[in-house]
Design a protein around this motif. Structure first.
Motif, PDB file in Angstrom:
ATOM      1  N   GLY A   1      14.914 -19.644  21.663  1.00 11.02           N
ATOM      2  CA  GLY A   1      14.270 -20.793  22.527  1.00 11.02           C
ATOM      3  C   GLY A   1      14.854 -21.872  22.382  1.00 11.02           C
ATOM      4  O   GLY A   1      15.798 -22.339  21.949  1.00 11.02           O
ATOM      5  N   GLU A   2      13.900 -23.078  23.006  1.00 10.31           N
ATOM      6  CA  GLU A   2      14.546 -24.509  22.819  1.00 10.31           C
ATOM      7  C   GLU A   2      13.862 -25.145  21.750  1.00 10.31           C
ATOM      8  O   GLU A   2      14.702 -25.264  20.855  1.00 10.31           O
ATOM      9  CB  GLU A   2      13.721 -25.184  24.152  1.00 10.31           C
ATOM     10  CG  GLU A   2      14.121 -26.633  24.166  1.00 10.31           C
ATOM     11  CD  GLU A   2      13.547 -27.378  25.261  1.00 10.31           C
ATOM     12  OE1 GLU A   2      13.929 -26.896  26.806  1.00 10.31           O
ATOM     13  OE2 GLU A   2      12.838 -28.200  25.338  1.00 10.31           O
ATOM     14  N   ALA A   3      12.696 -25.403  21.602  1.00 14.29           N
ATOM     15  CA  ALA A   3      11.992 -26.073  20.364  1.00 14.29           C
ATOM     16  C   ALA A   3      10.558 -25.650  20.253  1.00 14.29           C
ATOM     17  O   ALA A   3      10.006 -25.418  21.318  1.00 14.29           O
ATOM     18  CB  ALA A   3      12.352 -27.605  20.599  1.00 14.29           C
ATOM     19  N   PRO A   4      10.208 -25.744  19.135  1.00 13.18           N
ATOM     20  CA  PRO A   4       8.619 -25.600  19.035  1.00 13.18           C
ATOM     21  C   PRO A   4       7.704 -26.604  19.828  1.00 13.18           C
ATOM     22  O   PRO A   4       8.321 -27.721  19.985  1.00 13.18           O
ATOM     23  CB  PRO A   4       8.416 -25.736  17.534  1.00 13.18           C
ATOM     24  CG  PRO A   4       9.615 -25.963  16.721  1.00 13.18           C
ATOM     25  CD  PRO A   4      10.865 -26.156  17.904  1.00 13.18           C
ATOM     26  N   GLY A   5       6.761 -26.132  20.389  1.00 10.40           N
ATOM     27  CA  GLY A   5       5.751 -26.978  20.933  1.00 10.40           C
ATOM     28  C   GLY A   5       4.527 -27.319  19.987  1.00 10.40           C
ATOM     29  O   GLY A   5       4.607 -26.970  18.753  1.00 10.40           O
TER      30      GLY A   5
ATOM     31  N   GLU B   1       3.369 -24.121  18.217  1.00 11.26           N
ATOM     32  CA  GLU B   1       4.237 -23.621  17.052  1.00 11.26           C
ATOM     33  C   GLU B   1       4.197 -24.475  15.947  1.00 11.26           C
ATOM     34  O   GLU B   1       4.165 -24.081  14.714  1.00 11.26           O
ATOM     35  CB  GLU B   1       5.643 -23.429  17.775  1.00 11.26           C
ATOM     36  CG  GLU B   1       5.934 -22.332  18.869  1.00 11.26           C
ATOM     37  CD  GLU B   1       5.068 -22.707  20.131  1.00 11.26           C
ATOM     38  OE1 GLU B   1       4.800 -24.082  20.708  1.00 11.26           O
ATOM     39  OE2 GLU B   1       4.698 -21.736  20.869  1.00 11.26           O
TER      40      GLU B   1
ATOM     41  N   PRO C   1       7.152 -19.322  16.049  1.00 15.05           N
ATOM     42  CA  PRO C   1       7.574 -19.786  17.545  1.00 15.05           C
ATOM     43  C   PRO C   1       6.924 -18.872  18.761  1.00 15.05           C
ATOM     44  O   PRO C   1       6.724 -17.715  18.317  1.00 15.05           O
ATOM     45  CB  PRO C   1       9.191 -19.317  17.271  1.00 15.05           C
ATOM     46  CG  PRO C   1       9.315 -18.234  16.301  1.00 15.05           C
ATOM     47  CD  PRO C   1       8.453 -18.704  15.298  1.00 15.05           C
ATOM     48  N   PHE C   2       6.886 -19.467  19.593  1.00 11.93           N
ATOM     49  CA  PHE C   2       6.339 -18.456  20.772  1.00 11.93           C
ATOM     50  C   PHE C   2       5.081 -18.199  20.763  1.00 11.93           C
ATOM     51  O   PHE C   2       4.816 -16.973  20.793  1.00 11.93           O
ATOM     52  CB  PHE C   2       7.674 -17.927  21.334  1.00 11.93           C
ATOM     53  CG  PHE C   2       8.683 -18.413  22.187  1.00 11.93           C
ATOM     54  CD1 PHE C   2       8.368 -18.886  23.487  1.00 11.93           C
ATOM     55  CD2 PHE C   2       9.759 -18.329  21.565  1.00 11.93           C
ATOM     56  CE1 PHE C   2       9.729 -19.579  24.076  1.00 11.93           C
ATOM     57  CE2 PHE C   2      10.935 -18.926  22.291  1.00 11.93           C
ATOM     58  CZ  PHE C   2      10.948 -19.463  23.547  1.00 11.93           C
TER      59      PHE C   2
ATOM     60  N   ASN D   1      14.638 -21.070  17.536  1.00 20.42           N
ATOM     61  CA  ASN D   1      14.776 -21.883  18.536  1.00 20.42           C
ATOM     62  C   ASN D   1      15.990 -22.691  18.157  1.00 20.42           C
ATOM     63  O   ASN D   1      16.666 -22.754  17.060  1.00 20.42           O
ATOM     64  CB  ASN D   1      13.460 -23.060  18.415  1.00 20.42           C
ATOM     65  CG  ASN D   1      12.357 -22.292  19.226  1.00 20.42           C
ATOM     66  OD1 ASN D   1      12.426 -21.979  20.330  1.00 20.42           O
ATOM     67  ND2 ASN D   1      11.267 -22.243  18.502  1.00 20.42           N
TER      68      ASN D   1
ATOM     69  N   HIS E   1      13.565 -19.557  31.019  1.00 21.90           N
ATOM     70  CA  HIS E   1      12.402 -19.961  29.723  1.00 21.90           C
ATOM     71  C   HIS E   1      10.924 -19.389  30.427  1.00 21.90           C
ATOM     72  O   HIS E   1      10.764 -19.892  31.631  1.00 21.90           O
ATOM     73  CB  HIS E   1      12.589 -21.328  29.706  1.00 21.90           C
ATOM     74  CG  HIS E   1      12.025 -21.759  28.177  1.00 21.90           C
ATOM     75  ND1 HIS E   1      10.415 -21.736  28.274  1.00 21.90           N
ATOM     76  CD2 HIS E   1      12.502 -21.877  26.940  1.00 21.90           C
ATOM     77  CE1 HIS E   1      10.221 -21.890  26.899  1.00 21.90           C
ATOM     78  NE2 HIS E   1      11.342 -22.029  26.374  1.00 21.90           N
TER      79      HIS E   1
HETATM   80  N1  URA Z   1       9.227 -22.966  23.861  1.00 18.01           N
HETATM   81  C1  URA Z   1      10.240 -22.609  23.095  1.00 18.01           C
HETATM   82  O1  URA Z   1      11.433 -22.920  23.613  1.00 18.01           O
HETATM   83  N2  URA Z   1      10.040 -22.347  21.731  1.00 18.01           N
HETATM   84  C2  URA Z   1       8.798 -21.898  21.267  1.00 18.01           C
HETATM   85  O2  URA Z   1       8.901 -21.698  20.207  1.00 18.01           O
HETATM   86  C3  URA Z   1       7.638 -22.446  22.085  1.00 18.01           C
HETATM   87  C4  URA Z   1       7.930 -22.779  23.114  1.00 18.01           C
END
Ligand code: URA
Length: 199
Positions: free
Chosen positions: A50-54, A57, A63-64, A91, A166
């Motif tokens: 994925g992209e990055a933790p929010g 997370e 993650p996610f 991510n 996404h």
């Molecule tokens: N969106 C992401 O790309 N990664 C995550 O871990 C959570 C949301």
């Protein structure tokens, strides 16, 4: 890489996670609550990036797990796959960018070392690039996600990779009509299953 057992993968990943836990190589290290290293099966055939933790997370270290993550899990399950068994999830960066901004190229580069090691250790059959940030990291920054999703590429040492929308984008696009983003994502996941988990 030579095949190694699940136990050996777990040990190597644990060591890498410990190293990552101490990481202050970019400014995200100063604002994070937790590193968000991975979820799922270290021996999975499918590795999703994925992209990055929010915020959720960053709070949990997984993650996610927020709204987008719940939708991703549902889409995986609706495709008769298991998030826990069939996927290893991570991510492009391991720490939450403030205000959920997109990670910078520099942050991604600094963090790439961990991601490359994860791919190397898990040694998946298929890599799923989830969303534009993840796709651009591997396929080039000029590509449009709507044009490349569903296509298949070879990345790194000849690993099959594909791109999906996404889930945050899908949260804003509810339609399930044929050719809608959600419908296309379900089709993409079906194809991923056929390739990664043949009967
Ligand atoms: N969106 C992401 O790309 N990664 C995550 O871990 C959570 C949301």
């Amino acid at each position: 890489m030579q095949s190694i057992t699940k136990k050996e993968k777990e040990q190597k990943l644990q060591k890498l996670k410990e190293e990552c836990n101490k990481c202050k190589r970019c400014s995200l290290g100063a604002t994070r609550n937790n590193i968000v290293f991975s979820d799922g099966n270290p021996d999975a055939k499918i590795l999703l990036i994925g992209e990055a933790p929010g915020a959720d997370e960053d709070k949990t270290g997984i993650p996610f797990v927020g709204r987008a993550g719940k939708l991703l899990t549902k889409l995986i399950e609706d495709s008769n796959m298991s998030r826990k068994d069939d996927f290893y999830i991570c991510n492009t960066v391991k720490c939450r960018p403030p205000e959920n901004r997109v990670p910078t190229d520099e942050e991604k580069q600094v963090c790439e070392k961990y991601l490359m090691e994860q791919i190397n250790i898990v040694n998946p059959k298929v890599v799923v690039l989830c969303g534009a940030t993840s796709a651009k990291s591997f396929l080039g920054s000029k590509l449009k996600i709507s044009q490349i999703r569903g296509q298949w590429f070879k990345i790194l040492n000849n690993i099959d990779a594909t791109v999906i929308f996404h889930p945050s984008y899908l949260l804003r696009n509810h339609s399930e009509e044929p050719n809608s983003p959600r419908w296309l994502t379900k089709e993409d996941l079906k194809k991923i299953k056929t390739i990664a988990l043949p009967k």
